[in-house]
Design an enzyme around this catalytic site. Structure first.
Site, PDB file in Angstrom:
ATOM      1  N   GLU A 118      33.007   7.502   0.082  1.00 35.25           N
ATOM      2  CA  GLU A 118      31.993   7.594   1.122  1.00 35.25           C
ATOM      3  C   GLU A 118      32.790   8.217   2.425  1.00 35.25           C
ATOM      4  O   GLU A 118      33.329   6.505   2.407  1.00 35.25           O
ATOM      5  CB  GLU A 118      31.520   6.216   0.958  1.00 35.25           C
ATOM      6  CG  GLU A 118      31.184   5.792  -0.775  1.00 35.25           C
ATOM      7  CD  GLU A 118      29.838   4.160  -0.830  1.00 35.25           C
ATOM      8  OE1 GLU A 118      29.554   4.230  -0.217  1.00 35.25           O
ATOM      9  OE2 GLU A 118      29.558   4.171  -2.061  1.00 35.25           O
ATOM     10  N   TRP A 171      21.732   0.545  -8.254  1.00 35.93           N
ATOM     11  CA  TRP A 171      22.705  -0.448  -7.728  1.00 35.93           C
ATOM     12  C   TRP A 171      21.385  -1.906  -7.077  1.00 35.93           C
ATOM     13  O   TRP A 171      21.227  -2.134  -6.842  1.00 35.93           O
ATOM     14  CB  TRP A 171      22.802   0.078  -6.305  1.00 35.93           C
ATOM     15  CG  TRP A 171      24.333  -0.756  -5.683  1.00 35.93           C
ATOM     16  CD1 TRP A 171      24.024  -1.819  -4.930  1.00 35.93           C
ATOM     17  CD2 TRP A 171      25.338  -1.220  -6.317  1.00 35.93           C
ATOM     18  NE1 TRP A 171      25.185  -2.247  -4.210  1.00 35.93           N
ATOM     19  CE2 TRP A 171      26.526  -1.979  -5.587  1.00 35.93           C
ATOM     20  CE3 TRP A 171      26.796   0.410  -6.900  1.00 35.93           C
ATOM     21  CZ2 TRP A 171      27.220  -1.929  -5.410  1.00 35.93           C
ATOM     22  CZ3 TRP A 171      27.634  -0.146  -7.425  1.00 35.93           C
ATOM     23  CH2 TRP A 171      28.575  -1.419  -6.794  1.00 35.93           C
TER      24      TRP A 171
END
Length: 484
Positions: A144, A360
């Site tokens: 990320e 998630w």
């Protein structure tokens, strides 16, 4: 004409039948939460998801795999990694993967490794050895993000594709063949910065699109965490911050829809309202209050949200254009997903011919059934996917029933709790900090408080209890590792 219609019917049926993956992530640090908030490997129903992913391990500059919490993860401690892959003993069709990276890992290690053919080869070799040691079926890259954040380089975008090509070759040659997946940014702007989409589609078995965190308390007005469609009043960038626009963006850039897995959050984003307006785009002064489980301002797990709603005092509104609910009580505002919203998102994934859905994460669904149903969001997704007992995930017997903003949001949440139990430091009052430019700065008195600077405006955030904001990595970290 009849033949053509029959052919279209066959193609349509094939598209819907292919939306069969249900990918579920675990944030392993939830092992350290207290009481009904604590989530362990044994709380995972192995018949619920088709693929489960352990988050996270890290990457070193020499291409080796870094265990982030040796006490939790390794066999000499609690052995969570091997307990995780051991769930396949209860469901042989279950596939287990380990994710490397995450928000706190950032870009520096990945950027260094992918820039060197030698280090890429070492990384791939170390990954294979790691999968073999613990019995995983695949490797999930959660960088990320390439070409973004401190420590990254413009060449990361192309080098990430090289890494995937070399991983693919090595994994295809291995017996058994390992799965190669990635968790990726959703927004069009972030995708253009980070990925050569056709190459990701070519080399990855599937792509977990993080279609959430599209709005949050980094903005000055309320916005939903994961809206399905735009509202007619939205313009400019705001009109693209929804699931439909993000998925279409990936497809337009060359992704095979069947490789795309639609990300669905089992948590919500919260705001503190600053006026009488309670709707979308309402003025907000910052993040909503932290929850008892997740302990992060601006963020609540669905297990926390449903208990708040059950206790009463909240007004729930389902936006007819976004197709998702939000709720408010006093000055607290939550944008979240419920069972109806996630089922509609799965229907959308089927209509688009996507490969499935992803959550998630495990530990923020109502896994204890405190609001009446065990894992209500996960079961709603599974039921909408209609994964049969004979399919990859088997059956689940654990459940009972049932903006107009011109400032683009960060591509990920500002903080993610680490994977070890912190020692709580004292928490002095906070005073603000001086913003030199757009980015983050830490409070000069309270090291557990930090601010996002957008121009001359500051948005206040708090690290999870017991952590300090580490200015060197722009993330919350253990006090022993932070110069404070």
């Amino acid at each position: 004409m009849l033949i053509k219609l029959l052919l279209l019917a066959v193609i349509s049926t094939a598209v819907f039948a292919s939306t069969d993956k249900f990918v579920c992530y675990l944030g392993s640090w939830s092992n350290y939460r207290n009481g009904n908030c604590r989530f362990t490997i044994e709380d995972i129903n192995p018949n619920l998801c088709t693929h489960i992913i352990y988050g996270f391990v890290g990457i070193k500059n020499d291409g080796t795999i870094r265990i982030m919490d040796s006490w939790l993860d390794e066999d000499s401690g609690l052995g969570a990694l091997r307990r995780f892959t051991g769930l396949k003993q209860k469901n042989p069709n279950l596939q287990t993967l380990v994710a490397i990276g995450g928000w706190n890992e950032g870009s520096p290690g990945f950027s260094k490794v992918v820039s060197s053919p030698t280090l890429r080869a070492a990384f791939i070799s170390n990954a294979i050895a790691f999968l073999e040691k613990y019995g995983f079926d695949g490797f999930d890259l959660d960088w990320e993000y390439p070409s973004q954040r401190d420590g990254s380089a413009p060449t990361d975008k192309a080098n990430f594709s090289k890494l995937l090509a070399e991983f693919r070759q090595a994994f295809d040659a291995h017996k058994p063949r390992y799965l190669l997946t990635a968790a990726v940014a959703a927004s069009r702007a972030s995708v253009d910065l980070s990925y050569e989409v056709p190459k990701l589609s070519q080399y990855l078995d599937f792509i977990n699109v993080m279609t959430y965190d599209l709005h949050g308390a980094w903005e000055s007005v309320t916005g939903h965490n994961a809206p399905l469609y735009p509202r007619s009043s939205e313009t400019g960038t705001a009109k693209t911050l929804n699931i439909d626009s993000c998925i279409n963006g990936w497809i337009e850039r060359g992704a095979d829809p069947q490789k795309l897995i639609l990300g669905i959050p089992t948590y919500g984003r919260t705001f503190a309202l600053s006026g009488s307006n309670k709707g979308l785009d309402a003025p907000a002064s910052g993040p909503g209050s932290a929850g008892t489980c997740t302990a992060e301002a601006g963020y609540l797990g669905y297990n926390e949200i449903c208990q708040k709603l059950k206790a009463g005092g909240w007004t729930v509104v389902r936006d007819p254009e976004h197709k998702v609910p939000y709720a408010y009580n006093g000055n607290q505002w939550i944008g979240y997903d419920d069972a109806e919203a996630v089922a509609l998102k799965v229907k959308y994934a089927k209509t688009k011919g996507l490969g499935g859905a992803m959550i998630w994460s495990f530990e923020t669904d109502d896994f204890k059934g405190l609001c009446g149903t065990v894992n209500p969001l996960s079961n709603a997704i599974k039921n909408a996917l209609d994964v049969s007992p004979e399919g990859p995930g088997g059956s689940d017997n654990s459940s009972s029933s049932t903006t107009t903003t011109t400032t683009p949001p960060p591509t990920v949440p500002p903080t993610v709790p680490p994977t070890v139990p912190p020692t709580a430091p004292p928490t002095p009052p906070s005073t603000g900090c001086t913003c030199g430019s757009t980015g983050y700065c830490r409070d000069p008195i309270n090291c557990g408080v930090f601010y996002q600077c957008v121009g001359k405006t500051q948005y206040r955030f708090e690290c999870p209890a017991g952590l300090y904001f580490d200015v060197s990595i722009s993330a919350c970290n253990y006090p022993s590792l932070v110069k404070c």
